[in-house]
Design an enzyme around this catalytic site. Structure first.
Site, short mmCIF file in Angstrom:
data_model
loop_
_atom_site.label_atom_id
_atom_site.label_comp_id
_atom_site.label_asym_id
_atom_site.label_seq_id
_atom_site.Cartn_x
_atom_site.Cartn_y
_atom_site.Cartn_z
CB SER A 37 39.91 47.18 31.47
OG SER A 37 39.88 46.09 31.80
CE LYS A 40 35.83 45.33 31.52
NZ LYS A 40 37.42 44.95 31.99
CB SER A 97 37.34 48.12 34.54
OG SER A 97 38.01 47.69 33.21
CE LYS A 203 37.00 50.32 31.32
NZ LYS A 203 37.85 50.25 32.28
#
Length: 251
Positions: A37, A40, A97, A203
């Site tokens: 993720s 992202k 997420s 993140k």
């Protein structure tokens, strides 16, 4: 370049001073790996740029498609036809997420997720990311979906130029409004928030192929650093090795 026994369990790692760009530590930083993720980061970068240029607004109401609602993996459990404010979608992406929220955002910006992925890869080329290629907007493991710690550093530095992003990634908790009445409470997957002084992003990422990944940023006494680990065997080792890198780079 200091080469101590940092990030011993990580497949790849890098730390840099975000103010000067100086790289303080690296380990296999150009190795192509599944980014999970942390993908992202690019999705959020494109969203921030669209917001900056007025192409989208935080007050936009985004209607969730069936394709978005059926996206597997981490989720806000959005329903087809449900409409949320774009800012709430961004919260769902940055904090928990949500893959369904990510696809809904991608479709809102580019019409289809496939079109959005083209924008992601075009941006990667513009940034000179030679070890990055995307096939989805969220980071689930797929063939030919890869990046590296160095490229993630470049994306993160670019994202952090948009000060609004820290209003999202620094949130330990948040609420989003669902269908005008229901509210959903979100808890940030970045457990360093509130547990390590100065951390305000950025993140996490976890998939079976990528293992445990984290791009973290922290600021102390006017100095901001970005530290990235990829392919850690457990969340505990990921956090511990990331903290060691932050300690070193902020000392």
């Amino acid at each position: 370049m200091i080469r101590k026994k940092y990030a011993r369990f990580a497949k790849s790692a890098i730390v840099a001073n975000a103010n000067t760009g100086k790289i303080l530590f690296k380990k296999h930083s150009f190795k192509k790996l599944a980014p999970a993720s942390m993908t992202k980061i690019m999705t959020l970068l494109l969203a921030m740029e669209k917001l900056q240029h007025g192409k989208i607004k935080v007050t936009d109401r985004v209607t969730v498609s069936k394709h978005a609602a059926l996206t597997k993996g981490s989720s806000l459990f959005l329903r087809p036809g449900e409409a949320l404010k774009l800012w709430d979608l961004l919260k769902g992406i940055a904090l928990v997420s949500g893959n369904d929220a990510t696809v809904a955002l991608a479709e809102h910006i580019a019409g289809t997720e496939a079109n959005f992925v083209k924008l992601m890869n075009n941006k990667a080329k513009v940034l000179g990311l030679v070890n990055t290629h995307f096939v989805n907007s969220h980071g689930l493991d797929r063939k030919n979906h890869f990046s590296c710690a160095y490229d993630m550093l470049i994306m993160s530095k670019k994202l952090l130029r948009h000060k609004r992003i820290l209003k999202l990634t620094a949130l330990k908790y948040a609420r989003i409004r669902r269908n005008h009445r229901r509210r959903t409470k979100l808890k940030n997957t970045n457990t360093l928030l509130g547990n390590y002084r100065g951390v305000d992003g950025l993140k996490t990422g976890t998939t079976p192929k990528a293992k445990y990944c984290l791009t973290a940023t922290a600021k102390r006494r006017g100095t901001r650093v970005i530290a990235i680990v990829m392919g850690e065997p457990t969340a505990q080792k990921r956090n511990r090795e990331l903290v060691e890198l932050l300690d070193f780079s902020l000392s």
